[in-house]
Write a protein that holds these residues in place. Sequence first.
Motif, mmCIF file in Angstrom:
data_model
loop_
_atom_site.group_PDB
_atom_site.id
_atom_site.type_symbol
_atom_site.label_atom_id
_atom_site.label_comp_id
_atom_site.label_asym_id
_atom_site.label_seq_id
_atom_site.Cartn_x
_atom_site.Cartn_y
_atom_site.Cartn_z
ATOM 1 N N TYR A 171 0.873 -1.177 0.000
ATOM 2 C CA TYR A 171 0.000 0.000 0.000
ATOM 3 C C TYR A 171 0.911 1.227 0.000
ATOM 4 O O TYR A 171 1.712 1.419 0.918
ATOM 5 N N LYS B 237 -10.888 8.925 -5.444
ATOM 6 C CA LYS B 237 -10.973 9.904 -4.361
ATOM 7 C C LYS B 237 -9.928 11.005 -4.558
ATOM 8 O O LYS B 237 -10.203 12.189 -4.353
ATOM 9 N N ASN C 99 -18.040 11.312 -5.599
ATOM 10 C CA ASN C 99 -17.003 12.015 -4.839
ATOM 11 C C ASN C 99 -16.731 13.413 -5.369
ATOM 12 O O ASN C 99 -16.373 14.318 -4.611
ATOM 13 N N GLU D 144 -3.543 4.551 -4.485
ATOM 14 C CA GLU D 144 -4.372 3.504 -3.909
ATOM 15 C C GLU D 144 -5.866 3.764 -4.126
ATOM 16 O O GLU D 144 -6.638 2.838 -4.299
ATOM 17 N N ASP D 145 -6.283 5.012 -4.097
ATOM 18 C CA ASP D 145 -7.684 5.366 -4.334
ATOM 19 C C ASP D 145 -7.708 6.542 -5.288
ATOM 20 O O ASP D 145 -7.893 7.690 -4.890
ATOM 21 N N SER D 146 -7.493 6.245 -6.565
ATOM 22 C CA SER D 146 -7.350 7.310 -7.558
ATOM 23 C C SER D 146 -8.619 8.130 -7.711
ATOM 24 O O SER D 146 -8.557 9.340 -7.960
ATOM 25 N N THR E 127 -18.719 6.097 -9.027
ATOM 26 C CA THR E 127 -17.915 6.351 -7.830
ATOM 27 C C THR E 127 -17.268 7.727 -7.901
ATOM 28 O O THR E 127 -17.266 8.476 -6.923
ATOM 29 N N GLU F 79 -8.089 4.230 -14.098
ATOM 30 C CA GLU F 79 -9.209 3.334 -13.803
ATOM 31 C C GLU F 79 -9.857 2.758 -15.066
ATOM 32 O O GLU F 79 -10.431 1.675 -15.031
#
Length: 541
Positions: free
Chosen positions: A238, A278, A318, A274-276, A314, A297
């Motif tokens: 991570y 967001k 956001n 890790e959370d593109s 998603t 993504e």
Amino acid sequence: MKQQPWWRGAVIYQIYPRSFMDANQDGIGDLAGIVDKFPYIKSLGVDAVWVSPFFKSPMKDFGYDISDYREIDPMFGSMADFDRLITVAKESGVKVIIDQVLSHTSDQHAWFQQSRQDKSNDKADWYVWADAKPDGTPPNNWLSIFGGSAWQWEPRREQYYLHNFLTEQPDLNFHNPEVRRHVLDNVEFWLKRGVDGFRLDAINFCFHDQQLRDNPAKASEDRKGRGFSEDNPYAYQYHHYDNTRPENLGFMEDIRALMDKYPGVVSLGEISCEDSLKAMSDYTLGNKRLHMAYSFELLTKDFSPAYIRNTVQTLEANLTDGWPCWAIGNHDVTRVLSRWGQGNTSAQLAKMLNAMLLSLRGSVCTYQGEELGLTEAEIAFEQLQDPYGITFWPNFKGRDGCRTPMPWFEHQVNGGFSAGEQTWLPVPQEHRACAVDRQQQAQDSLLSAYRQFVRWRKAHPELLYGDIEFIDAPDDILAFIRRDQDRALLCCFNFADRTSLMPLMSGMNLSALEGHGFQSLSQDNETLVLAPHQAVFARLV
């Protein structure tokens, strides 16, 4: 209607200069080649070009390792060639966006050459340096995307330096305000030369954790590649501490403050973390950071209506102030027709994919050759240029397969890309059948369909600026409604290679639309009939 900034809903055409057009016959594309082919670019109907790096560089990572941010590499031409490109683009009504690679430089950059000498020079703290552990090993477990440790020993300083990418790409220390100031000065240099915006490479990699904490391990079932090979050890962690640090958001505001001094310019950030999704929201928040961001993504192997719907929904959930930008291909990933075609590389599938991308809410990046339906090229090991592919061969063959030269003329030497004896990468034989000259002669070609759809899209504000609402559909069909004020379009895409049926919602009345390049609406009172890989656009009445 409120006047929208030019970049909202824009179609941005990515040019990889090495492979677009060679004007000086050395086998490598150049700026003069882009100028020569600008009538073609204009004919596509795109709003902007994004030109990948052409700055002075040792070319270890083909221009993403910059040794002088303010000089054109002689391989690509001169500053006069660049100025001519700006002039021709403005005359054509097409904006010019250029890459900026801010998080790292080449190890041949004058800053690093000085910084590596000792611990007391004026640039000593301009890069990320750290002492070895007592046993001589690197300061932590951070890994390079291109393989191995992200730390390289420098004997002159008796310290390690950080490189998130190649060893030859040392990371700048953005915790140093002098670094940030000089980086922004380099950005402004190109604003003064007339560019209309920047694609900011790996922009979430600028800051690092000053405590140099280890990244935690990732369970094997969670290891998924986003812009890198899934068998790459980089996927084993991570990446909480080596990128996407909170301090980076303040630097995004510094970039925006500079951009706001030049009305009409745009910033587009590349996000991989890790959370593109967001991060895309965070990096465009408050109308004071980046104008747009995109991620990997939709650049993965995942291809289904459910995956695309979930990804877009998603982000939409956001995203607040920012504006999305979508791409399904670029110079870093397998060409989309090979990646998503699963063996089917038909022109009809390519037409549907382009139409689907151009119908999502946001702006769009099209990678050169997608308008032709180019597939991933098979490159022999001895012909590989990409250090990434050479390192991970044979499990991962690198990025050369999506970077081969554009085929302009089916029967000319090197596909009309270059009159030189040899090109930097070969022109695949199978790409000749997709050549521009051949497709321009056929009204039903993929190139003709691309041009037609881009023109049609410009006449529909719903597709440029409207909201997006996904609706339930069979597993093979992606369906959504684009709304703008009192206008609404139903957009349906059949991902299957067989006919699929789309039940209509109760009370849904449709009116067929022409001019988008797909066959007319086929329906009874309750069902839409979609041919294999068909796209349907209908007015809701």
